[in-house]
Design a protein around this motif. Structure first.
Motif, mmCIF file in Angstrom:
data_model
loop_
_atom_site.group_PDB
_atom_site.id
_atom_site.type_symbol
_atom_site.label_atom_id
_atom_site.label_comp_id
_atom_site.label_asym_id
_atom_site.label_seq_id
_atom_site.Cartn_x
_atom_site.Cartn_y
_atom_site.Cartn_z
ATOM 1 N N THR A 212 0.718 -1.309 -0.089
ATOM 2 C CA THR A 212 -0.213 -0.281 0.030
ATOM 3 C C THR A 212 0.972 1.206 0.224
ATOM 4 N N ALA A 213 0.210 2.656 -0.149
ATOM 5 C CA ALA A 213 0.992 3.768 -0.112
ATOM 6 C C ALA A 213 1.801 3.878 1.325
ATOM 7 N N LEU A 214 1.332 3.319 2.300
ATOM 8 C CA LEU A 214 1.755 3.531 3.781
ATOM 9 C C LEU A 214 2.718 2.322 4.375
ATOM 10 N N ASP A 215 2.864 1.527 3.604
ATOM 11 C CA ASP A 215 3.638 0.290 4.390
ATOM 12 C C ASP A 215 5.125 -0.109 3.756
ATOM 13 N N THR A 216 5.571 0.793 3.109
ATOM 14 C CA THR A 216 6.782 0.578 2.508
ATOM 15 C C THR A 216 8.021 -0.063 3.326
ATOM 16 N N ASN A 217 8.503 -1.212 3.194
ATOM 17 C CA ASN A 217 9.507 -1.770 3.950
ATOM 18 C C ASN A 217 8.958 -1.819 5.358
ATOM 19 N N ARG A 218 7.563 -2.011 5.895
ATOM 20 C CA ARG A 218 7.271 -2.586 7.262
ATOM 21 C C ARG A 218 7.101 -3.863 7.507
ATOM 22 N N THR A 219 7.464 -4.507 6.455
ATOM 23 C CA THR A 219 7.523 -6.032 6.454
ATOM 24 C C THR A 219 8.747 -6.648 6.086
ATOM 25 N N LEU A 220 9.198 -7.892 6.227
ATOM 26 C CA LEU A 220 10.441 -8.351 5.854
ATOM 27 C C LEU A 220 10.356 -8.985 4.756
ATOM 28 N N TRP A 221 11.501 -9.092 3.859
ATOM 29 C CA TRP A 221 11.679 -9.797 2.489
ATOM 30 C C TRP A 221 12.827 -10.595 2.633
#
Length: 350
Positions: A212-221
């Motif tokens: 989404t527009a708000l969750d850039t890099n909020r979770t790990l890859w």
């Protein structure tokens, strides 16, 4: 009437996207060398600006794509000896070994976007129909981008197979949106048992996450190495750029006989190089891992970059031939699979 239907569709889509943004998944935990308390980051990751995206979009020179037929197959229910790897499509592979069936980044939706319907649409069908899958024991999802985390497909897998889902930190919140709760979150270098005899270690990748527009890099890859008690068996890269993490994986876990490496969505290079391997990069990464066999993935199904449908594989073969002529003994054997094609490998034989 058509305008009214279009308005309704656009309105419902907008509502869905707003809901997604408001209920975004995020990791909450202590600061670390990878997490600043809000977002994950990497010293090798170069964040793109909105102007970079616009520069690419308004100056695109996309290669040619066409719809092509796919020969489908039904894999065996179980494989007890060696490795059997099936390329289904894009980054979706079926790994069968030790009587265990593992899926990577499963996507059966028609498009790589919200709700499985918005975004780049497929030019090839999956090589294994969903209903022809054997019992699935575990699913690994490398990161939250739509072409890798296809929630409609994950919900379908949960309903029909009830597998264990393995994801990076924070991504359980994304799967919870489709009522999946049998989830294990892993940090880089953390591991979990898969079945009775295998272990999956989540390993680094040079990439990023966003839905989404708000969750850039909020979770790990991340990527993974699957291994048994004796040694590593197979490496799955997910999405990644080139970096020293491949050598680090080899140093910490040992040489990995088989590498599943992405080669597509690599052009334009100035935009893609930090987060996507080129075909040449993929060969370098495979050599850095010490792998004997490289299976190319992430090409030929969805048009995500400016490289055409055939360019990644043609370039890979040309570069492999060039290195072979130079006498480079570190280059791996190429095992190219079409959608739906499988290969049997004795992963303990070098």
């Amino acid at each position: 009437m058509i305008k009214r239907l279009l308005w309704i569709v656009l309105s419902l889509t907008a509502v869905g996207l707003v809901y997604d943004a408001l209920t975004m998944a995020r990791y909450e935990g202590p600061k670390s060398g990878l997490f600043d308390g809000q977002t994950f980051y990497s010293a090798s990751y170069e964040k793109k600006r909105p102007s970079d995206l616009l520069k690419w979009r308004f100056n695109r020179e996309p290669g040619a794509w066409e719809h092509r037929t796919t020969q489908t197959q039904r894999p065996p229910e179980r494989v007890s000896e060696g490795l059997r790897i099936t390329l289904i499509n894009h980054a979706t592979l079926l790994i069968q070994t030790a009587n265990l069936n593992l899926l990577t980044d499963p996507t059966w939706s028609g498009s790589t976007g919200p709700f499985g319907k918005i975004g780049p649409s497929r030019f090839r069908h999956p090589g294994v129909p969903f209903d022809a899958l054997p019992p699935i024991d575990a699913v690994f999802v490398s990161h939250s981008h739509y072409d890798h985390m296809d929630l409609p497909t994950l919900a379908r897998l949960d309903k029909t197979h009830a597998p264990l889902f393995i994801v990076g930190l924070g991504n359980a919140g994304n799967l919870a949106k489709v009522n999946i709760d049998n989830v294990i979150e892993l940090d880089w270098w953390a591991e979990t048992k898969v079945g009775d005899s295998l272990t999956l270690t989540m390993t680094p990748a040079r990439h990023w996450s966003k839905r989404t527009a708000l969750d850039t890099n909020r979770t790990l890859w991340g990527s993974f190495v699957l291994h048994d008690d004796a040694r590593p068996l197979v490496f799955f890269a997910g999405d990644t750029g080139l970096g020293n993490h491949f050598r680090l994986i080899r140093q910490r876990l040992g040489e990995v006989p088989v590498a599943l490496m992405p080669i597509g969505a690599y052009l334009p290079r100035w935009f893609m190089k930090d987060n996507h391997l080129s075909p040449s990069d993929a060969l370098t990464a495979t050599s850095d891992l010490g792998s004997d066999v490289m299976i190319p993935i992430h090409y030929g199904t969805f048009a995500l970059g400016d490289d055409g449908q055939d360019l990644p594989l043609t370039t890979l073969r040309d570069e492999h031939s060039r290195l072979a002529l130079l006498g480079d003994e570190s280059i791996p054997t190429l095992q190219v699979l079409d959608n739906g094609e499988s290969v049997r490998i004795d992963a303990h034989t070098r």
